[in-house]
Design an enzyme around this catalytic site. Structure first.
Site, PDB file in Angstrom:
ATOM      1  N   ARG A  35       0.949  -0.830   0.242  1.00  0.00           N
ATOM      2  CA  ARG A  35      -0.026  -0.171   0.309  1.00  0.00           C
ATOM      3  C   ARG A  35       1.123   1.258   0.113  1.00  0.00           C
ATOM      4  NH1 ARG A  35      -2.730  -2.933  -1.200  1.00  0.00           N
ATOM      5  NH2 ARG A  35      -5.408  -3.848  -0.247  1.00  0.00           N
ATOM      6  N   ARG A  66      -8.920  26.867  -2.162  1.00  0.00           N
ATOM      7  CA  ARG A  66      -8.592  25.833  -2.398  1.00  0.00           C
ATOM      8  C   ARG A  66      -8.268  25.103  -3.105  1.00  0.00           C
ATOM      9  NH1 ARG A  66      -6.052  25.854   2.621  1.00  0.00           N
ATOM     10  NH2 ARG A  66      -7.810  25.648   4.362  1.00  0.00           N
ATOM     11  N   ALA A  78      -7.385  26.505  10.521  1.00  0.00           N
ATOM     12  CA  ALA A  78      -6.877  25.863  10.829  1.00  0.00           C
ATOM     13  C   ALA A  78      -5.874  25.676  10.279  1.00  0.00           C
ATOM     14  CB  ALA A  78      -7.844  24.838  10.126  1.00  0.00           C
ATOM     15  N   GLU A  95      -3.263  29.624  14.801  1.00  0.00           N
ATOM     16  CA  GLU A  95      -3.780  29.915  13.657  1.00  0.00           C
ATOM     17  C   GLU A  95      -5.010  30.210  13.338  1.00  0.00           C
ATOM     18  OE1 GLU A  95      -3.220  28.569  10.473  1.00  0.00           O
ATOM     19  OE2 GLU A  95      -1.543  27.474  11.091  1.00  0.00           O
ATOM     20  N   GLU A  99      -5.560  33.856  11.362  1.00  0.00           N
ATOM     21  CA  GLU A  99      -6.481  34.173  10.107  1.00  0.00           C
ATOM     22  C   GLU A  99      -7.910  34.820  10.541  1.00  0.00           C
ATOM     23  OE1 GLU A  99      -7.532  30.118   8.983  1.00  0.00           O
ATOM     24  OE2 GLU A  99      -5.337  28.894   8.743  1.00  0.00           O
ATOM     25  N   PRO A 117      -8.085   7.880   5.985  1.00  0.00           N
ATOM     26  CA  PRO A 117      -7.176   7.260   7.182  1.00  0.00           C
ATOM     27  C   PRO A 117      -7.252   5.528   5.438  1.00  0.00           C
ATOM     28  CG  PRO A 117      -9.419   6.420   8.046  1.00  0.00           C
ATOM     29  CD  PRO A 117      -9.914   7.874   6.684  1.00  0.00           C
ATOM     30  N   GLY A 118      -7.744   6.152   4.827  1.00  0.00           N
ATOM     31  CA  GLY A 118      -7.269   5.352   2.961  1.00  0.00           C
ATOM     32  C   GLY A 118      -6.294   5.644   2.704  1.00  0.00           C
ATOM     33  N   GLU A 144      -4.285  33.199   2.326  1.00  0.00           N
ATOM     34  CA  GLU A 144      -4.598  33.666   3.341  1.00  0.00           C
ATOM     35  C   GLU A 144      -4.736  35.350   2.866  1.00  0.00           C
ATOM     36  OE1 GLU A 144      -1.998  32.729   6.712  1.00  0.00           O
ATOM     37  OE2 GLU A 144      -3.074  30.402   6.234  1.00  0.00           O
TER      38      GLU A 144
END
Length: 190
Positions: A35, A66, A78, A95, A99, A117-118, A144
């Site tokens: 993996r 984004r 965040a 943060e 921000e 988590p994959g 930002e």
């Protein structure tokens, strides 16, 4: 009970604070497989809450471009855990200040979750900040610099989760957990 066992780990690529890793594993059945995933230092998010003149909860959020999704996202403040040895709560407060231009002395943990988590070990620590104080902002980078601060009623932000206007996983988890904590405190008369 038999367990999965990692038998090897190879770093394929490193960039900034992430690593692309390929590992070999042995399943409980004895089958071997490979993996590839991203190792991350993790992140923090913080749900900044203040109470308005009508005694309603307001949440301070940010709208940021984004590049990965080529869109603006409405999010809680965040950031990555990119300062070695820094406590996650300190990262979240840093943060918040960078921000939004707010800070708080009433910060409470809301738990943690795995982002995906994959494909990654990235864990997010979430906090609630109540009773905000204005401070100077300290933004970094073009995204930002373009970011806007938006103050919404908490109930409106929760409706925006239901309508799909807030889709950022960290914001969704943070807002829902903050709402649970605040409702429980209200029920107790705090």
């Amino acid at each position: 009970m038999a367990h999965f066992e990692r038998t090897s780990r190879t770093v394929l690529h490193e960039w900034v604070m992430w690593k692309l890793v390929q590992s070999r594993f042995r399943a409980p059945t004895g089958e071997e497989f490979v993996r590839t995933y991203v190792e991350s230092p993790g992140a923090t998010g913080i749900v900044p809450i203040r109470i308005n003149a009508d005694n309603e909860y307001e949440v301070v959020m940010v709208r940021q471009y984004r590049p990965a999704v080529d869109a603006y996202c409405l999010e809680i403040p965040a950031g990555m855990r990119d300062v070695a040895g820094e406590d996650p709560q300190a990262t979240a407060l840093r943060e918040l200040q960078e921000e939004t231009g707010f800070t708080s002395t009433d910060v409470r943990p809301l738990g943690q979750f795995l982002q995906s988590p994959g494909i990654s070990n990235a864990e997010v620590q979430i906090y609630l900040a109540v009773g905000l104080t204005e401070v100077a902002m300290d933004r970094h980078g073009p995204e930002e610099d373009d970011m806007t601060v938006e103050v919404l009623l908490l109930d409106e932000a929760l409706r925006m989760i239901e309508t799909g206007e807030i889709v950022n996983a960290m914001a969704v988890v943070g807002l829902l957990r903050a709402d649970q904590v605040l409702r429980a405190e209200s029920a107790l008369g705090k």
